[in-house]
Design an enzyme around this catalytic site. Sequence first.
Site, PDB file in Angstrom:
ATOM      1  N   SER A 106       0.913  -1.290  -0.014  1.00  0.00           N
ATOM      2  CA  SER A 106      -0.243  -0.075  -0.131  1.00  0.00           C
ATOM      3  C   SER A 106       1.219   1.733  -0.207  1.00  0.00           C
ATOM      4  O   SER A 106       1.709   1.786  -1.242  1.00  0.00           O
ATOM      5  CB  SER A 106      -1.252  -0.215   1.284  1.00  0.00           C
ATOM      6  OG  SER A 106      -1.768   1.329   0.885  1.00  0.00           O
ATOM      7  N   ASP A 250      -2.206   6.198  -4.070  1.00  0.00           N
ATOM      8  CA  ASP A 250      -1.519   5.029  -3.680  1.00  0.00           C
ATOM      9  C   ASP A 250      -0.900   4.658  -4.967  1.00  0.00           C
ATOM     10  O   ASP A 250      -1.103   4.220  -5.671  1.00  0.00           O
ATOM     11  CB  ASP A 250      -1.226   4.843  -2.334  1.00  0.00           C
ATOM     12  CG  ASP A 250      -2.331   3.569  -2.032  1.00  0.00           C
ATOM     13  OD1 ASP A 250      -3.235   4.154  -3.289  1.00  0.00           O
ATOM     14  OD2 ASP A 250      -2.629   3.224  -0.988  1.00  0.00           O
TER      15      ASP A 250
END
Length: 462
Positions: A106, A250
């Site tokens: 992530s 992201d």
Amino acid sequence: MTLIKSISGIRGTIGGKPGENLTPIDAVKFASAYGTFIKNQRNKETHRVVVGRDARLSGEMLQQLVMQTLVGMGIDVIDLDLSTTPTVEVAVKLEHADGGIILTASHNPKQWNALKLLDSNGEFLNAEAGAEILKLSESADLEYIDVDHLGEIHKNDAYIDIHIDEVLDLELVDEEAIKAANFKIVVDGVNSTGGIAIPLLLDRLGVHTVKLYCDPNGHFPHNPEPLKEHLGDICALVKEETADLGIVVDPDVDRLAFIDETGEMFGEEYTLVACADYVLSEKSGDTVSNLSSSRALRDITEKHGGNYHAAAVGEVNVVTKMKEVGAVIGGEGNGGIIYPESHYGRDALVGVALFLTHLAKKKIKVSELRASYPAYYMSKKKIELTPELNVDAILKTISETYKNEDVNTIDGVKIDFEKHWVHLRKSNTEPIIRIYTEASSQVDADKVADDMIAEIKKVASI
């Protein structure tokens, strides 16, 4: 160097010793445990798992290890290769698969990677399932299949396009309104798979796209967490290009932030607020976010006649609460949009489509949209942990100190004061205590956070 095993998966830094870092041995052990768990769930001849990854440098290595481990357990693999977390979630449902694995850490820097695990609904595993997989990963009961019954790998690189089709088919996404708005948008894909997915979506919506860091080579040009201090380049480029806005995601594309036309942050917390405002204007209902999210969502929900509900931090907790109350939209204040009409997972593609529809219909600038919402300011800080710190004891002491305030302990300690709040919790993904605060000015929010950090250090004698 770190290896973190939790009910949400296994996450660590690449290289080093097994059991201390995310090494090939750890990846195989954990994939084996997950494969065993999947096979135990449903007694049938064949099982299928969808596997995809973000573009980080260790991704291809880990994906091959994971896929071949599943093959060795007799499980067929749908290989999405470079993909996004929400795309894998969508694929699990459409493939009627038994589960899914995303190789991504992530927002963590490039030296990190992780195995994020999904159930047959394409949703993150609950605590009970996660605990079972952790137990299996340390057991000697793992068993592999004989040579005549090995699984097979089936590559499918069409799923980002299929995911975009699913987004554009949503009732509240108005393609024509967005096309008519003739937006010019700068996209920062942090050289990961957002650089593939977001421009493809915008192209379908008739947007003139300016790409920044959209080459999915895994060399992150800045810290990949989409926070203001990391986004100077896109803020400058939005102004230079006289663009209508900027979009930042992201590495695995489940977090979404916007830049307004002046090069200022829209505010990651307000991504969900704006999307919820639009959805609630079209469909009445309730909303959910986690304890660390802005009060602005509560305010907007109540303005539209709905009820706001808080959940513990973590996507699975928000999803559980959303199902419990029948929320029409929810998510997390880090820019994660969960829209049940699509699927129960944070999805930046869905967020982009809803936000642009909202903006196009209101026919105002991004800065004007932001100014229409309640003005709250948040401070997000952290304290690095050392092994000798007893975090639970620290949090208990803080809770006792403020027992006369509105205290919530379902996830760390949240203290609601009249004009501000403080949320303290131990991270599930990093060795830190997170200190989130919100107040009516940035100065006040930072001061509340700094005062609480000083108090924690005093309690912990550090």
